[in-house]
Write an enzyme that holds these catalytic residues in place. Structure first.
Site, PDB file in Angstrom:
ATOM      1  N   LYS A 131       0.875  -1.172   0.000  1.00  0.00           N
ATOM      2  CA  LYS A 131       0.000   0.000   0.000  1.00  0.00           C
ATOM      3  C   LYS A 131       0.907   1.214   0.000  1.00  0.00           C
ATOM      4  O   LYS A 131       1.839   1.288   0.797  1.00  0.00           O
ATOM      5  CB  LYS A 131      -0.876  -0.033   1.263  1.00  0.00           C
ATOM      6  CG  LYS A 131      -1.800   1.153   1.438  1.00  0.00           C
ATOM      7  CD  LYS A 131      -2.616   0.946   2.704  1.00  0.00           C
ATOM      8  CE  LYS A 131      -3.567   2.016   3.121  1.00  0.00           C
ATOM      9  NZ  LYS A 131      -3.466   3.348   2.720  1.00  0.00           N
TER      10      LYS A 131
ATOM     11  N   GLU B  22       5.025   8.422   0.352  1.00  0.00           N
ATOM     12  CA  GLU B  22       5.311   7.561  -0.792  1.00  0.00           C
ATOM     13  C   GLU B  22       6.682   6.895  -0.671  1.00  0.00           C
ATOM     14  O   GLU B  22       7.597   7.483  -0.088  1.00  0.00           O
ATOM     15  CB  GLU B  22       5.295   8.406  -2.067  1.00  0.00           C
ATOM     16  CG  GLU B  22       4.011   8.231  -2.849  1.00  0.00           C
ATOM     17  CD  GLU B  22       3.967   9.132  -4.049  1.00  0.00           C
ATOM     18  OE1 GLU B  22       3.801   8.608  -5.160  1.00  0.00           O
ATOM     19  OE2 GLU B  22       4.111  10.351  -3.872  1.00  0.00           O
ATOM     20  N   ASN B  23       6.798   5.721  -1.265  1.00  0.00           N
ATOM     21  CA  ASN B  23       8.072   4.984  -1.331  1.00  0.00           C
ATOM     22  C   ASN B  23       8.674   4.704   0.044  1.00  0.00           C
ATOM     23  O   ASN B  23       9.892   4.587   0.176  1.00  0.00           O
ATOM     24  CB  ASN B  23       9.102   5.749  -2.187  1.00  0.00           C
ATOM     25  CG  ASN B  23       8.551   6.036  -3.558  1.00  0.00           C
ATOM     26  OD1 ASN B  23       7.894   5.185  -4.160  1.00  0.00           O
ATOM     27  ND2 ASN B  23       8.771   7.241  -4.058  1.00  0.00           N
ATOM     28  N   ARG B  24       7.829   4.637   1.044  1.00  0.00           N
ATOM     29  CA  ARG B  24       8.256   4.336   2.421  1.00  0.00           C
ATOM     30  C   ARG B  24       9.180   5.420   3.010  1.00  0.00           C
ATOM     31  O   ARG B  24       9.863   5.185   4.008  1.00  0.00           O
ATOM     32  CB  ARG B  24       8.978   2.968   2.498  1.00  0.00           C
ATOM     33  CG  ARG B  24       8.106   1.790   2.032  1.00  0.00           C
ATOM     34  CD  ARG B  24       6.907   1.623   2.961  1.00  0.00           C
ATOM     35  NE  ARG B  24       6.159   0.416   2.700  1.00  0.00           N
ATOM     36  CZ  ARG B  24       4.982   0.379   2.056  1.00  0.00           C
ATOM     37  NH1 ARG B  24       4.431   1.488   1.567  1.00  0.00           N
ATOM     38  NH2 ARG B  24       4.334  -0.751   1.919  1.00  0.00           N
ATOM     39  N   LEU B  25       9.173   6.620   2.394  1.00  0.00           N
ATOM     40  CA  LEU B  25       9.963   7.730   2.964  1.00  0.00           C
ATOM     41  C   LEU B  25       9.051   8.553   3.866  1.00  0.00           C
ATOM     42  O   LEU B  25       8.721   9.707   3.579  1.00  0.00           O
ATOM     43  CB  LEU B  25      10.566   8.593   1.843  1.00  0.00           C
ATOM     44  CG  LEU B  25      11.647   7.915   1.009  1.00  0.00           C
ATOM     45  CD1 LEU B  25      12.171   8.854  -0.074  1.00  0.00           C
ATOM     46  CD2 LEU B  25      12.804   7.466   1.903  1.00  0.00           C
TER      47      LEU B  25
END
Ligand SMILES: Cc1cc2nc3c(=O)[nH]c(=O)nc-3n(C[C@H](O)[C@H](O)[C@H](O)COP(=O)(O)O)c2cc1C
Length: 209
Positions: free
Chosen positions: A8, A186-189
């Site tokens: 997700k 986003e992008n786990r950042l």
């Protein structure tokens, strides 16, 4: 089901230093209000983690009933597992997760029993049947059967009203020493902003996700 293929992306919002409040309590209030607006099912449900008597961390969900400059208040049975662990070590962690907003808040603090007046006031504000449940449930103790419990409940129900708060039931107020606000990105950042108390002031820092 392949859990590893579940992905997700979090992209609903951002959390940055320029827009957050200097006061973590205000920041908490703002996010809690937004969680009500977003119709998070139980925004006041929080996990309370404590150090169990056996040395293992233990956590459970309770409901936040107040928050202000004195701290974060919940109500429970003082003889429960959590009550016993807090009596031995009052350091606790509170944790809110609001998936609809892709947010979590973690608070570390010291738990203290609320003054009797506060516990009394909240106890009498509860529905009568909840008052009875608090009286008859020796929370976290082993019981023989559900029938025994309902029998105690029915016996108590037939007693003279109003019911009085038992001394083994009341509130804890958790006085925070650290907050962490987490916003999924986003992008786990992800964004992680912490507030740490030093000499009465709150220092703000950003943590790597
Ligand atoms: C949504 C939800 C709300 C709960 N609220 C409370 C609460 O406010 N106070 C409480 O003592 N237990 C509450 N419980 C039950 C606790 O999670 C837990 O089972 C109980 O307090 C015993 O925990 P202990 O044995 O670790 O002391 C709630 C559980 C859920 C799932």
């Amino acid at each position: 089901m392949k859990l590893q293929s579940i992905r997700k992306e979090y992209k609903l919002s951002v959390l940055d230093e320029s827009s957050i409040s200097k006061n973590p309590l205000k920041q908490f209030e703002e996010w809690l209000n937004e969680s009500f607006k977003a119709k998070v099912p139980e925004p006041t449900a929080m996990s309370v983690a404590s150090i169990g008597l056996n040395g293992f961390p233990e956590s459970r969900i309770v409901l936040l009933k107040d928050f202000n400059r004195d701290g974060f208040t919940f109500f429970t049975n003082y003889n429960s597992n959590k009550g016993k662990s807090i009596a031995k070590n009052p350091s606790v962690g509170l944790h809110f997760f609001w998936p609809e907003l892709e947010r979590q808040i973690r608070i570390s603090g010291i738990a203290e029993k609320t003054p009797d007046e506060i516990s009394d006031k909240y106890f009498i504000s509860r529905p009568e049947l909840s008052q009875i449940a608090a009286i008859v449930s020796n929370q976290s103790s082993k019981i023989k059967s559900r029938e025994k419990l309902t029998k105690l409940f029915d016996e108590e129900k037939s007693k003279l009203k109003p019911f009085k708060r038992p001394d083994y039931w009341g509130g804890y107020v958790v006085k925070p020493i650290r907050y962490e606000f987490w916003q999924g990105r986003e992008n786990r950042l992800h964004d992680r902003i912490i507030y740490e108390k030093e000499n009465g002031n709150w220092n703000i820092s950003r943590l790597a996700p």
